[in-house]
Design a protein around this motif. Structure first.
Motif, mmCIF file in Angstrom:
data_model
loop_
_atom_site.group_PDB
_atom_site.id
_atom_site.type_symbol
_atom_site.label_atom_id
_atom_site.label_comp_id
_atom_site.label_asym_id
_atom_site.label_seq_id
_atom_site.Cartn_x
_atom_site.Cartn_y
_atom_site.Cartn_z
ATOM 1 N N LYS A 168 0.843 -1.200 0.000
ATOM 2 C CA LYS A 168 0.000 0.000 0.000
ATOM 3 C C LYS A 168 0.877 1.249 0.000
ATOM 4 C CE LYS A 168 -2.997 2.729 3.094
ATOM 5 N NZ LYS A 168 -3.642 3.482 2.000
ATOM 6 N N SER A 169 1.924 1.226 0.817
ATOM 7 C CA SER A 169 2.817 2.373 0.883
ATOM 8 C C SER A 169 3.482 2.622 -0.464
ATOM 9 C CB SER A 169 3.873 2.155 1.972
ATOM 10 O OG SER A 169 4.668 3.304 2.146
ATOM 11 N N ALA A 170 3.906 1.542 -1.128
ATOM 12 C CA ALA A 170 4.512 1.689 -2.452
ATOM 13 C C ALA A 170 3.511 2.289 -3.443
ATOM 14 C CB ALA A 170 5.014 0.345 -2.953
ATOM 15 N N ALA A 171 2.279 1.777 -3.415
ATOM 16 C CA ALA A 171 1.252 2.278 -4.330
ATOM 17 C C ALA A 171 0.929 3.739 -4.043
ATOM 18 C CB ALA A 171 -0.007 1.420 -4.217
ATOM 19 N N ASP A 172 0.850 4.099 -2.770
ATOM 20 C CA ASP A 172 0.544 5.485 -2.408
ATOM 21 C C ASP A 172 1.702 6.410 -2.749
ATOM 22 O OD1 ASP A 172 -1.934 4.716 -1.559
ATOM 23 O OD2 ASP A 172 -1.472 4.764 0.572
ATOM 24 N N PHE A 173 2.923 5.917 -2.578
ATOM 25 C CA PHE A 173 4.079 6.729 -2.954
ATOM 26 C C PHE A 173 4.059 7.012 -4.463
ATOM 27 C CE2 PHE A 173 8.372 7.915 -3.963
ATOM 28 C CZ PHE A 173 8.797 8.627 -2.865
ATOM 29 N N TYR A 174 3.754 5.979 -5.232
ATOM 30 C CA TYR A 174 3.688 6.142 -6.678
ATOM 31 C C TYR A 174 2.572 7.130 -7.060
ATOM 32 C CZ TYR A 174 3.951 4.803 -11.614
ATOM 33 O OH TYR A 174 4.109 4.804 -12.977
ATOM 34 N N ALA A 175 1.431 7.038 -6.373
ATOM 35 C CA ALA A 175 0.328 7.965 -6.639
ATOM 36 C C ALA A 175 0.722 9.399 -6.288
ATOM 37 C CB ALA A 175 -0.905 7.545 -5.848
ATOM 38 N N GLN A 176 1.452 9.576 -5.157
ATOM 39 C CA GLN A 176 1.909 10.911 -4.780
ATOM 40 C C GLN A 176 2.839 11.475 -5.852
ATOM 41 O OE1 GLN A 176 1.434 12.636 -1.132
ATOM 42 N NE2 GLN A 176 1.245 13.848 -2.978
ATOM 43 N N TYR A 177 3.752 10.636 -6.308
ATOM 44 C CA TYR A 177 4.702 11.029 -7.355
ATOM 45 C C TYR A 177 3.973 11.426 -8.642
ATOM 46 C CZ TYR A 177 7.789 9.792 -11.329
ATOM 47 O OH TYR A 177 8.464 9.761 -12.517
ATOM 48 N N GLN A 178 3.002 10.614 -9.052
ATOM 49 C CA GLN A 178 2.284 10.889 -10.300
ATOM 50 C C GLN A 178 1.431 12.151 -10.211
ATOM 51 O OE1 GLN A 178 0.340 6.974 -10.998
ATOM 52 N NE2 GLN A 178 1.505 6.977 -12.909
ATOM 53 N N SER A 179 1.062 12.537 -8.993
ATOM 54 C CA SER A 179 0.190 13.709 -8.829
ATOM 55 C C SER A 179 0.924 15.040 -8.993
ATOM 56 C CB SER A 179 -0.464 13.676 -7.442
ATOM 57 O OG SER A 179 0.460 14.053 -6.419
ATOM 58 N N VAL A 180 2.260 15.010 -8.954
ATOM 59 C CA VAL A 180 3.033 16.255 -9.032
ATOM 60 C C VAL A 180 2.963 16.797 -10.458
ATOM 61 C CG1 VAL A 180 5.310 17.293 -8.739
ATOM 62 C CG2 VAL A 180 4.554 15.494 -7.168
ATOM 63 N N PRO A 181 2.530 18.040 -10.651
ATOM 64 C CA PRO A 181 2.331 18.576 -12.009
ATOM 65 C C PRO A 181 3.579 18.549 -12.886
ATOM 66 C CG PRO A 181 1.233 19.964 -10.397
ATOM 67 C CD PRO A 181 2.046 18.971 -9.621
ATOM 68 N N ASP A 182 4.733 18.881 -12.309
ATOM 69 C CA ASP A 182 5.991 18.858 -13.057
ATOM 70 C C ASP A 182 7.011 18.155 -12.183
ATOM 71 O OD1 ASP A 182 8.392 19.270 -14.344
ATOM 72 O OD2 ASP A 182 7.950 21.350 -14.904
ATOM 73 N N ARG A 183 7.355 16.933 -12.536
ATOM 74 C CA ARG A 183 8.199 16.101 -11.673
ATOM 75 C C ARG A 183 9.671 16.484 -11.728
ATOM 76 N NH1 ARG A 183 5.051 11.050 -14.282
ATOM 77 N NH2 ARG A 183 2.984 11.718 -13.591
ATOM 78 N N LEU A 184 10.011 17.410 -12.610
ATOM 79 C CA LEU A 184 11.399 17.864 -12.720
ATOM 80 C C LEU A 184 11.596 19.265 -12.144
ATOM 81 C CD1 LEU A 184 12.224 16.622 -16.342
ATOM 82 C CD2 LEU A 184 12.679 15.459 -14.170
ATOM 83 N N LYS A 185 10.533 19.838 -11.606
ATOM 84 C CA LYS A 185 10.589 21.191 -11.078
ATOM 85 C C LYS A 185 10.520 21.161 -9.557
ATOM 86 C CE LYS A 185 8.197 25.671 -11.321
ATOM 87 N NZ LYS A 185 7.051 26.409 -11.911
ATOM 88 N N SER A 186 11.294 22.057 -8.902
ATOM 89 C CA SER A 186 11.291 22.105 -7.440
ATOM 90 C C SER A 186 11.781 23.455 -6.949
ATOM 91 C CB SER A 186 12.185 21.002 -6.865
ATOM 92 O OG SER A 186 12.302 21.116 -5.462
ATOM 93 N N ASN A 187 11.124 23.963 -5.914
ATOM 94 C CA ASN A 187 11.589 25.171 -5.229
ATOM 95 C C ASN A 187 12.377 24.834 -3.972
ATOM 96 O OD1 ASN A 187 10.462 26.884 -7.088
ATOM 97 N ND2 ASN A 187 8.607 27.301 -5.903
ATOM 98 N N ALA A 188 12.594 23.541 -3.721
ATOM 99 C CA ALA A 188 13.334 23.137 -2.525
ATOM 100 C C ALA A 188 14.796 23.565 -2.648
ATOM 101 C CB ALA A 188 13.257 21.623 -2.339
ATOM 102 N N PRO A 189 15.410 24.005 -1.555
ATOM 103 C CA PRO A 189 16.815 24.427 -1.617
ATOM 104 C C PRO A 189 17.756 23.253 -1.820
ATOM 105 C CG PRO A 189 16.064 24.407 0.654
ATOM 106 C CD PRO A 189 14.850 24.144 -0.190
ATOM 107 N N MET A 190 18.916 23.506 -2.356
ATOM 108 C CA MET A 190 19.957 22.491 -2.486
ATOM 109 C C MET A 190 20.473 22.150 -1.089
ATOM 110 S SD MET A 190 20.416 21.958 -5.822
ATOM 111 C CE MET A 190 22.090 21.367 -6.049
ATOM 112 N N ARG A 191 20.661 20.854 -0.820
ATOM 113 C CA ARG A 191 21.152 20.451 0.498
ATOM 114 C C ARG A 191 21.937 19.162 0.363
ATOM 115 N NH1 ARG A 191 19.598 17.947 5.428
ATOM 116 N NH2 ARG A 191 17.746 16.972 4.546
#
Length: 259
Positions: A101-124
């Motif tokens: 279930k966790s794997a399936a939900d993780f995949y669903a969370q990933y697929q829901s992101v509008p642009d999977r190559l875009k991020s405002n998160a800082p480099m760390r």
């Protein structure tokens, strides 16, 4: 409900794991800070599982695990005392279903992101290297522990296909071993001890670390309305906003590290 917890720590840096909620965890600058966050984490976890949340929750430390690792970056090698016990088939099927279930939900969370190559998160960076920033990087990192985790208990697995596909195949190979429910203790990489119970817990824990990071990054980058709360990370925020809890609970400070 009593949340039975294992306390893994290096100095004051703390990881707190809920033994009876496999994969639920908090982090903090000390034990008290992590304990304070655990009620919120338990409520979120139970909402994710679709279970009723008890009115009263308390924390009991059942194992003290001092270590020399960088637990501030989610480095962990603890083997719970309870993770040495054999499994019944019923326990195994329940924990396997939760890991899938966790794997399936993780995949669903990933697929829901509008642009999977875009991020405002800082480099760390941590001792692991560059922390994944985009949904694509977080997804590939999380999927790619499949071969490693299964390999630590002597199961030949791979990282091919989706996170659901490769995890399911790993369980299929595991189940070909006639004694897999004995829950043998393996000495894995770097001297770390592993069992099947630990692998089941680590899958959910690792998914949860990076699902939380992905959700927060996506909310910050695209807006809260654009991202479904697949793991119920905001379930407690809504619960508190509705006036169901009088005392303010500090926002979790978990980051994106962990492997």
């Amino acid at each position: 409900m009593i949340i039975k917890c294992v306390w893994e720590h290096n100095g004051n840096d703390t990881l707190l794991y809920a033994v009876n909620l496999p994969g639920a965890y908090t982090r903090g600058e000390n034990r008290d800070a992590a304990v304070e966050k655990m009620e919120r984490e338990a409520r979120s976890y139970l909402a994710w599982k679709g279970e009723a949340v008890p009115d009263e929750l308390s924390v009991e430390i059942v194992q003290d695990a001092a270590c020399g690792l960088d637990v501030c970056d989610a480095d962990s090698d603890v083997l719970f005392t309870a993770e040495r016990e054999p499994l019944s088939m019923e326990e195994y099927q329940e924990q396997k279903a939760l890991a899938l279930k966790s794997a399936a939900d993780f995949y669903a969370q990933y697929q829901s992101v509008p642009d999977r190559l875009k991020s405002n998160a800082p480099m760390r960076r941590t001792f692991y290297g560059q922390v994944p920033r985009t949904a694509e990087e977080m997804y590939r990192h999380t999927r790619n522990v499949n071969e490693y985790y299964f390999g630590e208990i002597g199961v030949e697995a791979d990282n091919e296909g989706t996170i659901i596909d490769c995890r399911r195949r790993g369980f299929e190979v595991l189940e070909q071993k006639p004694d897999f429910l004995d829950n043998r203790v393996f000495e894995g990489s770097y001297g770390e001890c592993w069992t099947l119970r630990k692998v089941l817990r680590r899958f959910i824990w690792h998914d949860r670390i990076h699902a939380r990071a992905m959700y927060r990054m996506a909310v910050k980058t695209f807006g809260r309305e654009a991202i479904p709360d697949v793991y119920s990370f905001d379930a407690v925020r809504c619960f508190i906003s509705a006036g169901n809890e009088p005392d303010s609970v500090p926002a979790s400070s978990e980051g994106q590290a962990g492997s």
